[in-house]
Design a protein around this motif. Structure first.
Motif, short mmCIF file in Angstrom:
data_model
loop_
_atom_site.label_atom_id
_atom_site.label_comp_id
_atom_site.label_asym_id
_atom_site.label_seq_id
_atom_site.Cartn_x
_atom_site.Cartn_y
_atom_site.Cartn_z
N MET A 1 0.81 -1.32 0.19
CA MET A 1 -0.06 -0.02 -0.07
C MET A 1 0.88 1.22 0.17
O MET A 1 0.59 2.04 -0.69
N CYS B 1 0.45 8.07 5.40
CA CYS B 1 -1.00 8.20 5.70
C CYS B 1 -0.80 9.20 6.76
O CYS B 1 -0.63 8.86 7.91
N LYS C 1 -3.44 9.44 8.58
CA LYS C 1 -4.09 8.43 9.79
C LYS C 1 -2.97 7.98 10.85
O LYS C 1 -3.33 7.82 11.98
N GLY D 1 -7.74 2.28 1.13
CA GLY D 1 -6.40 1.26 1.16
C GLY D 1 -6.46 0.14 0.01
O GLY D 1 -5.59 -0.34 -0.58
N ARG E 1 -5.87 1.25 -3.23
CA ARG E 1 -4.37 1.60 -3.73
C ARG E 1 -3.71 0.22 -3.93
O ARG E 1 -2.92 0.04 -4.57
N ILE F 1 -6.22 10.28 3.57
CA ILE F 1 -5.36 11.67 3.12
C ILE F 1 -3.74 11.19 3.31
O ILE F 1 -3.47 10.41 3.98
N1 PBG Z 1 -3.14 1.31 9.81
C1 PBG Z 1 -2.92 0.98 8.25
C2 PBG Z 1 -3.48 1.83 7.54
N2 PBG Z 1 -3.16 3.27 7.42
C3 PBG Z 1 -3.76 3.95 6.48
C4 PBG Z 1 -4.85 2.83 5.91
C5 PBG Z 1 -5.76 3.47 5.11
C6 PBG Z 1 -5.71 4.19 4.10
C7 PBG Z 1 -5.77 5.69 4.53
O1 PBG Z 1 -6.66 5.97 5.31
O2 PBG Z 1 -5.11 6.71 4.29
C8 PBG Z 1 -4.64 1.72 6.52
C9 PBG Z 1 -5.26 0.52 6.29
C10 PBG Z 1 -6.75 0.39 6.89
O3 PBG Z 1 -7.02 0.86 7.96
O4 PBG Z 1 -7.57 -0.41 6.56
#
Ligand code: PBG
Length: 311
Positions: free
Chosen positions: A16, A81, A83, A175, A178, A202
């Motif tokens: 990813m 990410c 997040k 995700g 991607r 984001i």
């Molecule tokens: N913790 C892993 C992670 N970090 C960001 C994403 C998803 C992609 C995003 O939100 O940018 C994911 C996978 C998921 O939660 O399924």
């Protein structure tokens, strides 16, 4: 504008993360034809450790080694990410966000090999997820389902699902897109059904603060609405001061008329208590909106809930 000849891009080495880097390279070469890019993949603690994240450093487990490579000058640009970037503390000293790319889908998806929807899953179905945010919300709306701890990058989680270690998964739509596995989605959950995490969908570009040539060169990749949303969401989380076991969810949205709003929730881990706030920015700047929504939740008792969860 002078553009560096070579931009070395550092990121996690999961499929990813590498797909995210490819998006950045494509957007960079579209904006600056002739620029050369090089990928510097690193393994992070979060990728190596398959246990409970609170036992390693929790937040920052997916970013620490990437930040270190940037600060050591082994790379010039980090792709994260949002997040996964801790918001309770400032970015590592000496680094800055140079751009937030246009936001992808913020929703979570159910992956069930039989193609059932969340409401159709039989009692006792094992949902593979270690996310306290997903566990709390499922406990509230679908107490008959059972969550089992599930870590690893998205490809590994899909492989573990195929091997029978769970009956279904929740994963971010963005995700799955991607890694080009939208095919496994059995249901896309609305943000009301499964409130997304702060920063969902984001990608942020992070540079060394003194690298003004690169900051100027990449800032054109930024999306202004995403920037407002990310700023409101991250300030919200900063003021709330959660920890890696606190179920917190929320998202900001710029609507068609350009108005920014932020809704957010804090849950108890069992999902039995849910605090809600939703505010429009009006004349407030995005960071002040984030602060205001956090304060609204603190007034409802968010601090006591967050501090009462072992971490
Ligand atoms: N913790 C892993 C992670 N970090 C960001 C994403 C998803 C992609 C995003 O939100 O940018 C994911 C996978 C998921 O939660 O399924």
């Amino acid at each position: 504008m002078s553009v560096p000849e070579l931009i070395r891009i550092v990121s996690r080495d999961s499929p990813m993360a590498l797909a995210q880097v490819e998006r950045v390279r494509a957007e960079l070469t579209a904006l600056h034809p002739g620029v050369r890019t090089e990928v510097v993949p690193v393994k992070t603690t979060g990728d190596k450790w398959m246990g409970d994240l609170s036992q390693v450093e929790g937040k920052g487990a997916f970013t620490k080694e990437v930040d270190a490579a940037l600060l050591a000058g082994e790379a010039d640009l980090a792709v994260h990410c949002v997040k996964d970037v801790p918001a309770d503390r400032p970015l590592p000293a000496g680094t800055t966000f140079a751009a937030f790319l246009k936001r992808d889908d913020i929703r979570d998806a159910l992956v069930h090999p039989g193609g059932l929807t969340l409401d159709e899953l039989p009692a006792g179905t094992r949902i593979g997820t270690s996310s306290v945010r997903r566990v709390a919300q499922l406990a509230a709306t679908h107490p008959e389902l059972e969550c089992v701890p599930f870590r690893g990058n998205a490809n590994r989680r899909l492989a573990k699902l195929a091997a029978g270690e769970a009956d279904a998964l929740l994963l971010a739509v963005s995700g799955l897109e991607r890694i080009e596995r939208q095919d496994v989605i059995s249901e896309i959950l609305s943000p009301e059904t499964m409130m997304p995490p702060i920063g969902a969908g984001i990608l942020a570009l992070q540079c060394r603060q003194d690298d003004s040539e690169l900051i100027d060169a990449v800032s054109g990749l930024g999306d202004p609405d995403t920037h407002r949303e990310a700023t409101a969401e991250r300030m919200f989380l900063h003021v709330l001061q959660g920890h890696c076991n606190s179920p917190i969810a929320g998202y900001a949205r710029v609507d068609r008329s350009g108005e920014l709003s932020l809704r957010a929730c804090v849950f108890t881990p069992d999902g039995k208590v849910r605090l809600n706030a939703h505010e429009w920015a009006g004349r407030l700047d995005p960071a002040t909106l984030g602060t205001s929504v956090a304060v609204a939740l603190l007034r409802q008792g968010a601090r006591e809930i967050i501090d009462g969860i072992p971490h």
